[in-house]
Design a protein around this motif. Structure first.
Motif, PDB file in Angstrom:
ATOM      1  N   ALA A 173       0.839  -1.205   0.000  1.00 58.70           N
ATOM      2  CA  ALA A 173       0.000   0.000   0.000  1.00 58.70           C
ATOM      3  C   ALA A 173       0.874   1.256   0.000  1.00 58.70           C
ATOM      4  CB  ALA A 173      -0.924  -0.016   1.221  1.00 58.70           C
ATOM      5  N   GLN A 174       1.948   1.218   0.794  1.00 57.57           N
ATOM      6  CA  GLN A 174       2.863   2.369   0.803  1.00 57.57           C
ATOM      7  C   GLN A 174       3.549   2.526  -0.563  1.00 57.57           C
ATOM      8  OE1 GLN A 174       3.172   4.653   3.089  1.00 57.57           O
ATOM      9  NE2 GLN A 174       1.857   3.659   4.615  1.00 57.57           N
ATOM     10  N   PHE A 175       3.868   1.401  -1.188  1.00 59.20           N
ATOM     11  CA  PHE A 175       4.488   1.461  -2.520  1.00 59.20           C
ATOM     12  C   PHE A 175       3.535   2.109  -3.526  1.00 59.20           C
ATOM     13  CE2 PHE A 175       5.318  -0.205  -6.736  1.00 59.20           C
ATOM     14  CZ  PHE A 175       6.691   0.005  -6.875  1.00 59.20           C
ATOM     15  N   ASP A 176       2.258   1.677  -3.477  1.00 60.77           N
ATOM     16  CA  ASP A 176       1.278   2.296  -4.385  1.00 60.77           C
ATOM     17  C   ASP A 176       1.155   3.798  -4.116  1.00 60.77           C
ATOM     18  OD1 ASP A 176       0.829  -0.149  -5.533  1.00 60.77           O
ATOM     19  OD2 ASP A 176      -0.945  -0.607  -4.305  1.00 60.77           O
ATOM     20  N   ARG A 177       1.223   4.147  -2.851  1.00 63.71           N
ATOM     21  CA  ARG A 177       1.129   5.558  -2.472  1.00 63.71           C
ATOM     22  C   ARG A 177       2.318   6.354  -3.041  1.00 63.71           C
ATOM     23  NH1 ARG A 177       0.621   7.042   3.966  1.00 63.71           N
ATOM     24  NH2 ARG A 177       0.289   9.321   3.782  1.00 63.71           N
ATOM     25  N   VAL A 178       3.516   5.764  -2.913  1.00 59.12           N
ATOM     26  CA  VAL A 178       4.720   6.440  -3.429  1.00 59.12           C
ATOM     27  C   VAL A 178       4.686   6.506  -4.950  1.00 59.12           C
ATOM     28  CG1 VAL A 178       7.239   6.341  -3.568  1.00 59.12           C
ATOM     29  CG2 VAL A 178       6.094   5.771  -1.427  1.00 59.12           C
ATOM     30  N   ASN A 179       4.223   5.412  -5.570  1.00 56.53           N
ATOM     31  CA  ASN A 179       4.179   5.380  -7.036  1.00 56.53           C
ATOM     32  C   ASN A 179       3.204   6.432  -7.576  1.00 56.53           C
ATOM     33  OD1 ASN A 179       4.998   4.337  -9.538  1.00 56.53           O
ATOM     34  ND2 ASN A 179       3.167   3.043  -9.639  1.00 56.53           N
ATOM     35  N   GLN A 180       2.093   6.616  -6.874  1.00 51.82           N
ATOM     36  CA  GLN A 180       1.140   7.650  -7.287  1.00 51.82           C
ATOM     37  C   GLN A 180       1.774   9.042  -7.150  1.00 51.82           C
ATOM     38  OE1 GLN A 180      -2.508   7.570  -5.063  1.00 51.82           O
ATOM     39  NE2 GLN A 180      -3.462   9.192  -6.255  1.00 51.82           N
ATOM     40  N   ARG A 181       2.556   9.214  -6.083  1.00 48.81           N
ATOM     41  CA  ARG A 181       3.228  10.501  -5.911  1.00 48.81           C
ATOM     42  C   ARG A 181       4.282  10.708  -7.003  1.00 48.81           C
ATOM     43  NH1 ARG A 181       4.792   9.840  -1.045  1.00 48.81           N
ATOM     44  NH2 ARG A 181       7.045   9.641  -1.195  1.00 48.81           N
ATOM     45  N   ARG A 182       4.947   9.626  -7.403  1.00 49.40           N
ATOM     46  CA  ARG A 182       5.937   9.740  -8.479  1.00 49.40           C
ATOM     47  C   ARG A 182       5.289  10.233  -9.768  1.00 49.40           C
ATOM     48  NH1 ARG A 182       6.865   6.936 -12.764  1.00 49.40           N
ATOM     49  NH2 ARG A 182       5.410   5.309 -12.103  1.00 49.40           N
ATOM     50  N   ARG A 183       4.117   9.676 -10.106  1.00 51.26           N
ATOM     51  CA  ARG A 183       3.449  10.099 -11.338  1.00 51.26           C
ATOM     52  C   ARG A 183       3.034  11.572 -11.253  1.00 51.26           C
ATOM     53  NH1 ARG A 183       1.204   4.756 -11.011  1.00 51.26           N
ATOM     54  NH2 ARG A 183      -0.642   5.576  -9.943  1.00 51.26           N
ATOM     55  N   LEU A 184       2.587  12.005 -10.056  1.00 46.18           N
ATOM     56  CA  LEU A 184       2.211  13.404  -9.889  1.00 46.18           C
ATOM     57  C   LEU A 184       3.432  14.321 -10.010  1.00 46.18           C
ATOM     58  CD1 LEU A 184       0.176  15.620  -9.222  1.00 46.18           C
ATOM     59  CD2 LEU A 184       0.484  15.082  -6.790  1.00 46.18           C
ATOM     60  N   LEU A 185       4.557  13.882  -9.422  1.00 46.43           N
ATOM     61  CA  LEU A 185       5.780  14.675  -9.510  1.00 46.43           C
ATOM     62  C   LEU A 185       6.246  14.820 -10.955  1.00 46.43           C
ATOM     63  CD1 LEU A 185       7.785  13.353  -6.430  1.00 46.43           C
ATOM     64  CD2 LEU A 185       7.018  15.706  -6.784  1.00 46.43           C
ATOM     65  N   GLU A 186       6.154  13.743 -11.710  1.00 48.50           N
ATOM     66  CA  GLU A 186       6.568  13.821 -13.111  1.00 48.50           C
ATOM     67  C   GLU A 186       5.684  14.790 -13.897  1.00 48.50           C
ATOM     68  OE1 GLU A 186       6.484   9.794 -14.413  1.00 48.50           O
ATOM     69  OE2 GLU A 186       8.523   9.342 -13.682  1.00 48.50           O
ATOM     70  N   ALA A 187       4.391  14.775 -13.613  1.00 49.04           N
ATOM     71  CA  ALA A 187       3.490  15.715 -14.290  1.00 49.04           C
ATOM     72  C   ALA A 187       3.804  17.154 -13.879  1.00 49.04           C
ATOM     73  CB  ALA A 187       2.034  15.365 -13.957  1.00 49.04           C
ATOM     74  N   LEU A 188       4.070  17.360 -12.574  1.00 47.18           N
ATOM     75  CA  LEU A 188       4.420  18.700 -12.111  1.00 47.18           C
ATOM     76  C   LEU A 188       5.739  19.169 -12.717  1.00 47.18           C
ATOM     77  CD1 LEU A 188       3.439  18.477  -8.324  1.00 47.18           C
ATOM     78  CD2 LEU A 188       2.234  19.714 -10.133  1.00 47.18           C
ATOM     79  N   TRP A 189       6.699  18.234 -12.832  1.00 45.15           N
ATOM     80  CA  TRP A 189       7.978  18.618 -13.430  1.00 45.15           C
ATOM     81  C   TRP A 189       7.788  19.033 -14.890  1.00 45.15           C
ATOM     82  CZ3 TRP A 189      10.993  17.355 -17.557  1.00 45.15           C
ATOM     83  CH2 TRP A 189      12.274  17.904 -17.578  1.00 45.15           C
ATOM     84  N   ASP A 190       6.965  18.300 -15.619  1.00 43.08           N
ATOM     85  CA  ASP A 190       6.700  18.673 -17.017  1.00 43.08           C
ATOM     86  C   ASP A 190       6.146  20.091 -17.096  1.00 43.08           C
ATOM     87  OD1 ASP A 190       7.598  16.282 -18.026  1.00 43.08           O
ATOM     88  OD2 ASP A 190       5.615  15.335 -18.048  1.00 43.08           O
ATOM     89  N   GLN A 191       5.236  20.422 -16.181  1.00 46.80           N
ATOM     90  CA  GLN A 191       4.646  21.759 -16.207  1.00 46.80           C
ATOM     91  C   GLN A 191       5.661  22.822 -15.795  1.00 46.80           C
ATOM     92  OE1 GLN A 191       0.933  21.978 -14.191  1.00 46.80           O
ATOM     93  NE2 GLN A 191       0.633  24.154 -14.585  1.00 46.80           N
ATOM     94  N   ALA A 192       6.444  22.531 -14.741  1.00 47.52           N
ATOM     95  CA  ALA A 192       7.457  23.493 -14.307  1.00 47.52           C
ATOM     96  C   ALA A 192       8.510  23.706 -15.385  1.00 47.52           C
ATOM     97  CB  ALA A 192       8.120  23.012 -13.009  1.00 47.52           C
ATOM     98  N   HIS A 193       8.911  22.619 -16.049  1.00 49.73           N
ATOM     99  CA  HIS A 193       9.907  22.723 -17.116  1.00 49.73           C
ATOM    100  C   HIS A 193       9.368  23.560 -18.266  1.00 49.73           C
ATOM    101  CE1 HIS A 193      13.582  21.514 -19.095  1.00 49.73           C
ATOM    102  NE2 HIS A 193      12.906  21.159 -20.170  1.00 49.73           N
ATOM    103  N   GLY A 194       8.080  23.366 -18.578  1.00 44.53           N
ATOM    104  CA  GLY A 194       7.470  24.179 -19.636  1.00 44.53           C
ATOM    105  C   GLY A 194       7.420  25.649 -19.256  1.00 44.53           C
TER     106      GLY A 194
END
Length: 721
Positions: A222-243
């Motif tokens: 469950a913690q892994f799923d939680r971290v993995n979901q945060r990873r996907r959100l971070l990648e999306a945020l990074w794409d926006q910040a980079h843009g």
């Protein structure tokens, strides 16, 4: 040069296009030039580390990144310094194999374009001054907001990189925990099969361990799923910040930023320690507890990063003061300087402005620290916090910063004993300019103070001739009737430098004649013009430094007198005014550059002491002698060729009772040429001419037959940023 000046492009673009043309000629890209600048900066830093003096404009403090050079070519950045131009052209000329004489012509053209650009910018500021006198312009505030957004986005993108790196490490750790739990469950199942035929305490314990391991495995997944979901959100945020960062980087006013990669390059990930199958369930329970705490903390960080990107954290549009104060914390020197200048213009007496100045006294850029020193004195004179910040700046590593701190303390805290002691310490500074300025500051801010007097007398034998000149002038002006000061002046009357002896003889400024009467006539031999002076209350701009010297009087030598001062100190104004005293003035300048209205007004206000035994017939003003290398004889040396053209140029301008007014006649020549020129001018003096030279070249002090008079040092406090 005239072609450049007459082109249809703005001066900003003219200089940039000229530099781009030189880079193209050398076959160097902006990145190539940036790399060569960096190499030169490293070499200079190495020399400084080995004990060389720090130059006034270090290469390491210049902006020379690829993005900055690209904007420089387009004319969308502030003009560079003259040393930047010299370094840039040194790089391109060497790469293009350009001959030295042609390289010098290129530099002169670039210098002319730079002067044109600076003049154009000053004119634009003058036109817009009325519009900006009350509040900053919308464009300025918008630009500073953009800079703040750029800085915030850069930091947010960097935080996202590290957050993603931490997330990947945590995911790998959780996978190892899950793997270890699987091994534990498999091991327990094996034991249970062995205990299947018998009921025992060992079998009961094994069942409890399996249930516990299974629950931990479910929690870890469950913690892994939680971290993995945060990873996907971070990648999306990074794409926006980079843009966002790429968008802001395209803004014309954006400062230098690092090269932007097209993909997400994460920092290197350290490998966590392996979990062994023997890991106890207690250890795993502790690890899972820490993982849960870490996840909760990181999710709070994610919310902050998400707000920073999604909401963009806008500043209040009407809160210009907060915008400007915040902009002084940005990493770009030019932006911090712009914000500070606007603060000083629009909120000079606000406490936030003073606190900002005190903070900027520790800024990494020496020019900002120097401006801070001046601003503290000009805007916050008498304030103790400002004084203490200036005293700290008086110990700055930059000589020009220390010199400005001296001026500020003398201007804003005259009579203050703490400030006086700081200046006395600086009178022993390693920099001769700092010592000279400390002498002048002590004389003007603590006139009559015996401790200040003794500090000056201690410098009677200083190694620097300018320091001794300043001591002589100060003692003669301020402590004229003091017996101890008079003894020091007698010593200075025997100084090896004629300029120091002149200063010690008190020829013009006498204690009784400082407020009225004509200039005191001197025994200057055969010179035509003996001395000049103006009174205060003359209506001329007090910001012109030459007037400070004229208030005290200027006595001229029978031979060669050099008026030494920086550009824009009024040397040319005075030369023209002296020329207008003659029955006839001849000049080699065009009508548009003839004596200005200021020179004409000054000539009418000058109190003049003439030699009654001689009559001035003609004054000649020379301001544009240029050596032509094409006319040089192949067998002659450079100095001989220069002197041959100089002698021919002056042949028709010599004569008895002539006043020769030479404006920077030996610019960009070496000491040997200057010495030969003085020999030639001394010959003209022997024929009956008197020579007065205006120059910014400090090496004139080395010429034994020239009397040098400083005209700017004591007036520096009247200069404004």
């Amino acid at each position: 040069m005239s072609g450049a000046a007459g082109s249809g492009r703005e001066p900003d673009a003219q200089l940039g296009q000229f530099l781009l043309a030189q880079a193209s000629r050398a076959g160097l890209s902006a990145r190539d030039i940036a790399e060569r600048f960096q190499a030169l900066a490293n070499q200079e830093a190495s020399r400084i580390k080995d004990g060389a003096d720090v130059p006034a404009d270090p290469i390491s403090e210049m902006s020379f990144s690829k993005s900055h050079l690209d904007r420089l070519y387009k004319g969308s950045v502030p003009p560079p310094s003259r040393r930047f131009l010299a370094t840039f052209l040194e790089i391109t000329s060497r790469a293009a194999g350009i001959r030295p004489e042609h390289h010098r012509e290129l530099y002169e053209r670039a210098d002319a374009l730079l002067a044109l650009e600076l003049r154009n910018r000053r004119n634009r500021r003058a036109v817009n001054s009325s519009a900006t006198s009350q509040v900053p312009t919308d464009a300025l505030v918008a630009t500073l907001q953009m800079q703040l957004e750029l800085e915030r986005t850069q930091r947010t993108e960097e935080r996202l990189r590290w957050a993603l790196s931490d997330t990947q490490i945590l995911m790998q750790t959780l996978l190892r925990i899950i793997s270890a739990l699987r091994d534990i469950i498999t091991e327990v199942d094996t034991k249970l099969r062995l205990y299947a035929t018998q009921e025992s305490d060992a079998q009961a314990t094994a069942k409890d361990h399996r249930i516990q391991a299974q629950s931990y495995k479910v929690a870890a997944e469950a913690q892994f799923d939680r971290v993995n979901q945060r990873r996907r959100l971070l990648e999306a945020l990074w794409d926006q910040a980079h843009g966002n960062l790429q968008r802001l980087a395209l803004h014309a006013e954006a400062t230098d930023i690092p090269s932007l990669s097209a993909d997400l390059a994460l920092p290197p990930i350290p490998q966590p320690e392996e979990f062994h199958t023997q890991s106890t369930l207690v250890d795993i329970a502790v690890a899972l507890g820490k993982v849960q705490e870490h996840n909760e903390a990181e999710e709070q960080v994610i919310l902050e990063l998400q707000n920073a990107i999604m909401a963009d954290m806008p500043l209040k549009p009407d809160d210009e003061l907060n915008i400007l104060v915040a902009a002084t914390r940005l990493t770009d020197e030019r932006t911090r300087r712009t914000a500070l200048l606007t603060l000083l213009e629009d909120w000079p007496q606000r406490r936030e402005t003073r606190d900002t100045l005190v903070r900027l006294a520790h800024d990494e850029q020496s020019e900002i620290r120097r401006m801070t020193a001046w601003s503290l004195a000009e805007r916050w004179a008498g304030d103790l916090a400002a004084r203490d910040a200036l005293i700290a700046l008086a110990r700055d590593s930059g000589e020009n910063v220390r010199e400005t701190a001296v001026l500020g303390l003398a201007e804003g805290w005259a009579g203050d004993l703490v400030a006086r002691d700081a200046l006395i310490a600086l009178a022993r500074d390693s920099g001769e300019n700092v010592r000279e300025t400390a002498v002048l500051g002590l004389a003007e801010g603590w006139a009559g103070d015996l401790v200040a007097r003794d500090a000056l007398i201690a410098l009677v034998h200083d190694d620097d001739v300018y320091v001794r000149m300043a001591v002589a002038e100060s003692l003669a002006d301020i402590w004229l009737d003091d017996a101890i000061a008079d003894t020091a002046l007698q010593m200075l009357n025997c100084d090896a430098s004629p300029s120091v002896r002149w200063a010690a003889q008190k020829e013009v400024s006498t204690h009784s004649g400082r407020h009225g009467g004509s200039p005191q006539e001197t025994d200057c031999g055969d010179n035509i013009l003996l001395a000049v002076r103006v009174h205060t209350g003359h209506g001329l701009p007090e910001s012109l430094p030459v007037l400070d010297r004229l208030h005290r009087g200027i006595a001229f030598d029978a031979g060669i007198t050099v008026l030494l001062g920086a550009n824009a100190t009024g040397k040319t104004v005075l030369l023209h005014a002296l020329g207008l005293l003659a029955p006839r003035l001849t000049t080699d300048l065009s009508p548009s550059h003839n004596p200005s209205d200021l020179s004409r007004k000054l000539s009418k206000l000058l109190e003049v002491a003439w030699n009654e035994q001689r009559t001035l017939e003609c004054a000649y003003y020379m301001g544009n002698f240029k050596f032509d290398p094409r006319k040089a004889k192949p067998q002659a040396s450079g100095a001989e060729s220069w002197m041959e053209q100089w002698s021919a140029f002056m042949r028709d301008r010599q004569g008895s009772n002539h006043l020769l007014l030479l404006d920077e006649p030996a610019a960009n020549v070496d000491y040997e040429v200057r010495r030969l020129m003085c020999e030639h001018l001394n010959g003209l003096v022997n024929q009956g001419s008197q020579v007065i030279i205006a120059s910014a070249q400090s090496s004139w002090i080395e010429v034994p037959t020239a009397r040098v008079i400083r005209i700017d040092k004591r007036a520096l406090r009247k200069w404004h940023y």
